[in-house]
Design a protein around this motif. Sequence first.
Motif, PDB file in Angstrom:
ATOM      1  N   PRO A  27      -1.527   3.816   1.905  1.00 17.96           N
ATOM      2  CA  PRO A  27      -1.803   2.706   2.819  1.00 17.96           C
ATOM      3  C   PRO A  27      -2.609   1.606   2.140  1.00 17.96           C
ATOM      4  O   PRO A  27      -2.495   0.443   2.502  1.00 17.96           O
ATOM      5  CB  PRO A  27      -2.582   3.362   3.958  1.00 17.96           C
ATOM      6  CG  PRO A  27      -3.163   4.599   3.361  1.00 17.96           C
ATOM      7  CD  PRO A  27      -2.183   5.053   2.328  1.00 17.96           C
ATOM      8  N   VAL A  28      -3.391   1.964   1.133  1.00 17.49           N
ATOM      9  CA  VAL A  28      -4.177   0.964   0.400  1.00 17.49           C
ATOM     10  C   VAL A  28      -3.245  -0.027  -0.295  1.00 17.49           C
ATOM     11  O   VAL A  28      -3.432  -1.237  -0.202  1.00 17.49           O
ATOM     12  CB  VAL A  28      -5.107   1.650  -0.634  1.00 17.49           C
ATOM     13  CG1 VAL A  28      -5.804   0.634  -1.500  1.00 17.49           C
ATOM     14  CG2 VAL A  28      -6.115   2.543   0.071  1.00 17.49           C
ATOM     15  N   GLU A  29      -2.221   0.497  -0.976  1.00 19.07           N
ATOM     16  CA  GLU A  29      -1.271  -0.373  -1.659  1.00 19.07           C
ATOM     17  C   GLU A  29      -0.505  -1.232  -0.667  1.00 19.07           C
ATOM     18  O   GLU A  29      -0.291  -2.423  -0.905  1.00 19.07           O
ATOM     19  CB  GLU A  29      -0.284   0.458  -2.478  1.00 19.07           C
ATOM     20  CG  GLU A  29      -0.900   1.164  -3.657  1.00 19.07           C
ATOM     21  CD  GLU A  29       0.081   2.102  -4.344  1.00 19.07           C
ATOM     22  OE1 GLU A  29       1.251   2.190  -3.907  1.00 19.07           O
ATOM     23  OE2 GLU A  29      -0.314   2.748  -5.316  1.00 19.07           O
ATOM     24  N   ALA A  30      -0.090  -0.635   0.453  1.00 21.40           N
ATOM     25  CA  ALA A  30       0.666  -1.379   1.464  1.00 21.40           C
ATOM     26  C   ALA A  30      -0.180  -2.490   2.068  1.00 21.40           C
ATOM     27  O   ALA A  30       0.275  -3.630   2.201  1.00 21.40           O
ATOM     28  CB  ALA A  30       1.143  -0.421   2.561  1.00 21.40           C
ATOM     29  N   GLU A  31      -1.406  -2.176   2.419  1.00 16.79           N
ATOM     30  CA  GLU A  31      -2.285  -3.191   3.003  1.00 16.79           C
ATOM     31  C   GLU A  31      -2.591  -4.289   1.993  1.00 16.79           C
ATOM     32  O   GLU A  31      -2.596  -5.476   2.334  1.00 16.79           O
ATOM     33  CB  GLU A  31      -3.586  -2.562   3.515  1.00 16.79           C
ATOM     34  CG  GLU A  31      -4.470  -3.585   4.186  1.00 16.79           C
ATOM     35  CD  GLU A  31      -5.724  -2.996   4.806  1.00 16.79           C
ATOM     36  OE1 GLU A  31      -6.460  -3.766   5.443  1.00 16.79           O
ATOM     37  OE2 GLU A  31      -5.976  -1.781   4.659  1.00 16.79           O
ATOM     38  N   ARG A  32      -2.828  -3.923   0.742  1.00 16.53           N
ATOM     39  CA  ARG A  32      -3.094  -4.919  -0.301  1.00 16.53           C
ATOM     40  C   ARG A  32      -1.900  -5.873  -0.431  1.00 16.53           C
ATOM     41  O   ARG A  32      -2.069  -7.089  -0.494  1.00 16.53           O
ATOM     42  CB  ARG A  32      -3.357  -4.235  -1.639  1.00 16.53           C
ATOM     43  CG  ARG A  32      -3.666  -5.228  -2.754  1.00 16.53           C
ATOM     44  CD  ARG A  32      -3.890  -4.572  -4.106  1.00 16.53           C
ATOM     45  NE  ARG A  32      -4.925  -3.560  -4.046  1.00 16.53           N
ATOM     46  CZ  ARG A  32      -4.813  -2.345  -4.557  1.00 16.53           C
ATOM     47  NH1 ARG A  32      -3.709  -1.976  -5.171  1.00 16.53           N
ATOM     48  NH2 ARG A  32      -5.802  -1.488  -4.466  1.00 16.53           N
ATOM     49  N   TYR A  33      -0.696  -5.323  -0.453  1.00 16.52           N
ATOM     50  CA  TYR A  33       0.518  -6.145  -0.548  1.00 16.52           C
ATOM     51  C   TYR A  33       0.603  -7.120   0.628  1.00 16.52           C
ATOM     52  O   TYR A  33       0.818  -8.314   0.441  1.00 16.52           O
ATOM     53  CB  TYR A  33       1.756  -5.243  -0.580  1.00 16.52           C
ATOM     54  CG  TYR A  33       3.036  -5.983  -0.312  1.00 16.52           C
ATOM     55  CD1 TYR A  33       3.624  -6.782  -1.290  1.00 16.52           C
ATOM     56  CD2 TYR A  33       3.668  -5.901   0.931  1.00 16.52           C
ATOM     57  CE1 TYR A  33       4.794  -7.476  -1.039  1.00 16.52           C
ATOM     58  CE2 TYR A  33       4.833  -6.590   1.187  1.00 16.52           C
ATOM     59  CZ  TYR A  33       5.400  -7.378   0.198  1.00 16.52           C
ATOM     60  OH  TYR A  33       6.555  -8.066   0.460  1.00 16.52           O
TER      61      TYR A  33
END
Length: 158
Positions: free
Chosen positions: A142-148
Amino acid sequence: MLTFEEKLHIIETFPELQRKDISLGRVNFHFEESVQDKKIVVQNLHPNGNGFVFAGHLPYKQRDKKGLVNIRDYSEAELRELLEQAIAYLSKEPAGIEKEEEAADCEGTWVGRNQQELTLVREDQLWNVYAGSNLEECFESPVEAERYLREEGFRKKR
């Protein structure tokens, strides 16, 4: 451009990386102490000098969908810096969302600058971003998704 042998020599100066020979003379280097799911730091280093380094720490637009950057034309200083940053990034727990309950908070609808909407959904082990019924991107956390989403100018719809 550095040769294959020069790149190998530079990469092998990082004792935390372990060499793994793969097919067609290519080489991967793994960081087994990674605290994140990602372990391969150097991927598909080819005898022609082409290869990729994981760069999850860089903004989304500077890397490909897998979080990699091509090091074909990197200088020694640039390669060393990229490797140091990748190892440091993989040595730390992901920032931001760390608990399952907090991860669920990022699921749902995200609104862009022009009121376009994307939906972030957890499906199996992936975090998928949809535009309507079309899959736009997949992420392992979720960290990568939110960052994107944030880098693309989207905010969580409340």
